[in-house]
Design an enzyme around this catalytic site. Structure first.
Site, PDB file in Angstrom:
ATOM      1  N   HIS A   1     -62.731 -34.821 -98.010  1.00  0.00           N
ATOM      2  CA  HIS A   1     -62.085 -34.825 -99.329  1.00  0.00           C
ATOM      3  C   HIS A   1     -62.146 -36.228 -99.910  1.00  0.00           C
ATOM      4  O   HIS A   1     -61.195 -36.991 -99.791  1.00  0.00           O
ATOM      5  CB  HIS A   1     -60.595 -34.455 -99.207  1.00  0.00           C
ATOM      6  CG  HIS A   1     -60.349 -33.049 -98.805  1.00  0.00           C
ATOM      7  ND1 HIS A   1     -60.143 -32.047 -99.714  1.00  0.00           N
ATOM      8  CD2 HIS A   1     -60.265 -32.478 -97.595  1.00  0.00           C
ATOM      9  CE1 HIS A   1     -59.940 -30.918 -99.069  1.00  0.00           C
ATOM     10  NE2 HIS A   1     -60.006 -31.147 -97.782  1.00  0.00           N
TER      11      HIS A   1
ATOM     12  N   ALA B   1     -61.520 -24.201 -98.477  1.00  0.00           N
ATOM     13  CA  ALA B   1     -61.984 -23.649 -97.205  1.00  0.00           C
ATOM     14  C   ALA B   1     -60.801 -22.878 -96.641  1.00  0.00           C
ATOM     15  O   ALA B   1     -59.663 -23.328 -96.754  1.00  0.00           O
ATOM     16  CB  ALA B   1     -62.386 -24.775 -96.271  1.00  0.00           C
TER      17      ALA B   1
ATOM     18  N   MET C   1     -54.449 -24.089 -96.532  1.00  0.00           N
ATOM     19  CA  MET C   1     -53.351 -25.060 -96.690  1.00  0.00           C
ATOM     20  C   MET C   1     -53.347 -25.727 -98.069  1.00  0.00           C
ATOM     21  O   MET C   1     -52.843 -26.832 -98.224  1.00  0.00           O
ATOM     22  CB  MET C   1     -53.461 -26.133 -95.604  1.00  0.00           C
ATOM     23  CG  MET C   1     -53.493 -25.586 -94.196  1.00  0.00           C
ATOM     24  SD  MET C   1     -53.836 -26.883 -93.005  1.00  0.00           S
ATOM     25  CE  MET C   1     -54.269 -25.908 -91.553  1.00  0.00           C
ATOM     26  N   SER C   2     -53.941 -25.074 -99.044  1.00  0.00           N
ATOM     27  CA  SER C   2     -54.005 -25.721-100.367  1.00  0.00           C
ATOM     28  C   SER C   2     -53.844 -24.667-101.459  1.00  0.00           C
ATOM     29  O   SER C   2     -53.265 -23.608-101.228  1.00  0.00           O
ATOM     30  CB  SER C   2     -55.361 -26.427-100.518  1.00  0.00           C
ATOM     31  OG  SER C   2     -56.407 -25.471-100.574  1.00  0.00           O
TER      32      SER C   2
ATOM     33  N   HIS D   1     -53.066 -32.897-100.354  1.00  0.00           N
ATOM     34  CA  HIS D   1     -52.411 -31.735 -99.740  1.00  0.00           C
ATOM     35  C   HIS D   1     -50.945 -32.028 -99.455  1.00  0.00           C
ATOM     36  O   HIS D   1     -50.564 -33.160 -99.139  1.00  0.00           O
ATOM     37  CB  HIS D   1     -53.090 -31.391 -98.409  1.00  0.00           C
ATOM     38  CG  HIS D   1     -54.530 -31.035 -98.530  1.00  0.00           C
ATOM     39  ND1 HIS D   1     -55.510 -31.986 -98.593  1.00  0.00           N
ATOM     40  CD2 HIS D   1     -55.144 -29.831 -98.606  1.00  0.00           C
ATOM     41  CE1 HIS D   1     -56.682 -31.369 -98.709  1.00  0.00           C
ATOM     42  NE2 HIS D   1     -56.487 -30.073 -98.721  1.00  0.00           N
TER      43      HIS D   1
ATOM     44  N   ASN E   1     -64.077 -19.928 -91.042  1.00  0.00           N
ATOM     45  CA  ASN E   1     -63.815 -19.485 -89.665  1.00  0.00           C
ATOM     46  C   ASN E   1     -62.974 -18.222 -89.730  1.00  0.00           C
ATOM     47  O   ASN E   1     -62.347 -17.954 -90.754  1.00  0.00           O
ATOM     48  CB  ASN E   1     -63.033 -20.574 -88.907  1.00  0.00           C
ATOM     49  CG  ASN E   1     -61.736 -20.922 -89.623  1.00  0.00           C
ATOM     50  OD1 ASN E   1     -61.716 -21.686 -90.588  1.00  0.00           O
ATOM     51  ND2 ASN E   1     -60.642 -20.327 -89.183  1.00  0.00           N
TER      52      ASN E   1
ATOM     53  N   HIS F   1     -61.298 -28.863 -87.565  1.00  0.00           N
ATOM     54  CA  HIS F   1     -61.602 -29.265 -88.940  1.00  0.00           C
ATOM     55  C   HIS F   1     -63.085 -29.584 -89.088  1.00  0.00           C
ATOM     56  O   HIS F   1     -63.693 -29.327 -90.122  1.00  0.00           O
ATOM     57  CB  HIS F   1     -60.732 -30.463 -89.356  1.00  0.00           C
ATOM     58  CG  HIS F   1     -60.958 -30.883 -90.780  1.00  0.00           C
ATOM     59  ND1 HIS F   1     -60.669 -30.064 -91.844  1.00  0.00           N
ATOM     60  CD2 HIS F   1     -61.484 -32.024 -91.319  1.00  0.00           C
ATOM     61  CE1 HIS F   1     -60.991 -30.681 -92.981  1.00  0.00           C
ATOM     62  NE2 HIS F   1     -61.485 -31.866 -92.684  1.00  0.00           N
TER      63      HIS F   1
ATOM     64  N   TYR G   1     -49.425 -31.137 -96.790  1.00  0.00           N
ATOM     65  CA  TYR G   1     -49.230 -31.524 -95.378  1.00  0.00           C
ATOM     66  C   TYR G   1     -49.456 -33.014 -95.132  1.00  0.00           C
ATOM     67  O   TYR G   1     -49.065 -33.548 -94.104  1.00  0.00           O
ATOM     68  CB  TYR G   1     -50.115 -30.688 -94.437  1.00  0.00           C
ATOM     69  CG  TYR G   1     -51.611 -30.856 -94.636  1.00  0.00           C
ATOM     70  CD1 TYR G   1     -52.285 -32.023 -94.256  1.00  0.00           C
ATOM     71  CD2 TYR G   1     -52.364 -29.839 -95.195  1.00  0.00           C
ATOM     72  CE1 TYR G   1     -53.633 -32.164 -94.441  1.00  0.00           C
ATOM     73  CE2 TYR G   1     -53.723 -29.965 -95.385  1.00  0.00           C
ATOM     74  CZ  TYR G   1     -54.348 -31.135 -95.013  1.00  0.00           C
ATOM     75  OH  TYR G   1     -55.693 -31.272 -95.208  1.00  0.00           O
ATOM     76  N   GLU G   2     -50.076 -33.692 -96.104  1.00  0.00           N
ATOM     77  CA  GLU G   2     -50.256 -35.144 -95.944  1.00  0.00           C
ATOM     78  C   GLU G   2     -48.931 -35.883 -96.140  1.00  0.00           C
ATOM     79  O   GLU G   2     -48.847 -37.079 -95.905  1.00  0.00           O
ATOM     80  CB  GLU G   2     -51.275 -35.665 -96.959  1.00  0.00           C
ATOM     81  CG  GLU G   2     -52.686 -35.167 -96.720  1.00  0.00           C
ATOM     82  CD  GLU G   2     -53.638 -35.646 -97.813  1.00  0.00           C
ATOM     83  OE1 GLU G   2     -54.009 -36.822 -97.800  1.00  0.00           O
ATOM     84  OE2 GLU G   2     -53.982 -34.832 -98.696  1.00  0.00           O
TER      85      GLU G   2
ATOM     86  N   SER H   1     -62.613 -28.622 -99.040  1.00  0.00           N
ATOM     87  CA  SER H   1     -63.255 -29.210 -97.848  1.00  0.00           C
ATOM     88  C   SER H   1     -64.721 -28.840 -97.739  1.00  0.00           C
ATOM     89  O   SER H   1     -65.060 -27.652 -97.731  1.00  0.00           O
ATOM     90  CB  SER H   1     -62.593 -28.679 -96.564  1.00  0.00           C
ATOM     91  OG  SER H   1     -61.357 -29.239 -96.354  1.00  0.00           O
TER      92      SER H   1
HETATM   93  N1  HPA Z   1     -56.165 -21.629 -91.386  1.00  0.00           N
HETATM   94  C1  HPA Z   1     -55.640 -22.438 -92.334  1.00  0.00           C
HETATM   95  N2  HPA Z   1     -56.378 -23.231 -93.101  1.00  0.00           N
HETATM   96  C2  HPA Z   1     -57.710 -23.215 -92.921  1.00  0.00           C
HETATM   97  C3  HPA Z   1     -58.323 -22.404 -91.942  1.00  0.00           C
HETATM   98  C4  HPA Z   1     -57.498 -21.566 -91.135  1.00  0.00           C
HETATM   99  O1  HPA Z   1     -57.964 -20.815 -90.250  1.00  0.00           O
HETATM  100  N3  HPA Z   1     -59.665 -22.634 -92.017  1.00  0.00           N
HETATM  101  C5  HPA Z   1     -59.854 -23.544 -93.013  1.00  0.00           C
HETATM  102  N4  HPA Z   1     -58.671 -23.899 -93.552  1.00  0.00           N
END
Ligand code: HPA
Length: 274
Positions: free
Chosen positions: A62, A114, A212-213, A84, A236, A248, A86-87, A31
């Protein structure tokens, strides 16, 4: 299972029809980190949607393209974006692109993402070199009948991320004075960000970042005997580590902010390996 081999070979053949370059280094850009591909002297740009059996990514930040070309005299295969779990894709679909690169000759796969920082000493923009992962997705791309042609039934996971490459990246980031650390990536399913209680759990089990990847791709790459390198851009602090809510949009804005450092690290790393 022959079906997967057949599909992989069809995808390889299609890519062969677009370029004769057969890179040994592959890169997956996470990302907000896609602009690294702009440095590549392009031989072919192929949208995922055109490659047989690739599932197009729908996530903002993406783009979903395979860029093949040269950087400083070295051929590279770059995934600008990824798909991903989750998609709604299956794990097999998520790892299909990584498997295709291996079948086309890629030996080293650099995987970036990310991620949220679990270590309170991190700040947004920090880079974490991944030294290990914890698979919390509840699934595994190797579930089902093993495809012996790709790799063993029970792959060893002692060094999912190549130790020598971790040292090289650490040295590059020290020299460039880029805030970074070396840590463990927790791969979750998403798409919800974590609750504060989940983040406390991730701290307890030894994680420094969450995302998540990456984990499915690393498993598939190691199964096929690739050397893997992982870098998380901490966009973050994870829920509860900071009181700020996570969006996001903020994730992609921070990733964009560190893109220059990130591109420098990647460029120097590629110059040093292989
Ligand atoms: N959690 C999960 N996936 C992420 C995060 C997070 O805080 N930041 C960027 N991708």
């Amino acid at each position: 299972m022959r079906d997967i081999i057949k599909s992989l070979d069809e995808a390889v053949k299609f890519i062969d029809s677009k370029t004769s370059l057969r890179p040994e280094i592959g890169i997956t850009l996470g990302s907000g980190l896609a602009s690294f591909a702009d440095l590549v002297d392009v031989d072919a740009v192929i949208p995922f949607a055109e490659i047989p059996h690739f599932s197009p990514s729908k996530v903002q930040g993406h783009p979903g393209k395979l860029v093949i070309g040269m950087l400083n005299g070295k051929p590279l295969a770059v995934f600008q974006g990824r798909i991903h779990y989750y998609e709604g894709h299956s794990m097999q679909q998520v790892v299909f692109p990584t498997r295709v690169l291996r079948r086309r000759g890629v030996k080293t796969q650099i995987i970036t993402n990310a991620a949220g920082g679990i270590d309170p000493n991190m700040n947004p923009g920090h880079l974490m070199i991944i030294k290990d992962h914890i698979n919390l997705t509840g699934d595994n791309p190797l579930r089902g009948i093993n495809i012996d042609e790709l790799g063993p039934r029970f792959p060893d996971m002692t060094d999912p991320f190549m130790p020598a490459h971790i040292e090289t990246l650490d040295a590059i980031m020290n020299e460039l004075k880029i805030a970074h650390s070396i840590g463990v990536y927790c791969g979750v399913q998403g798409p919800t960000y974590e609750t504060a209680a989940e983040v406390r759990y991730l701290q307890t089990i030894g994680g420094q970042a969450v995302g998540m990847s990456t984990v499915p791709e690393v498993i598939a790459a190691r199964h096929m005997g690739m050397d893997v390198v992982g870098i998380s851009c901490i966009t973050n602090l994870a829920t509860g580590i900071s009181n700020e809510k996570i969006s996001h949009n903020d994730v992609t804005v921070v990733a964009k902010r560190v893109e220059k450092d990130f591109v420098q690290v990647l460029t120097q790393f590629i110059a040093k390996i292989g």
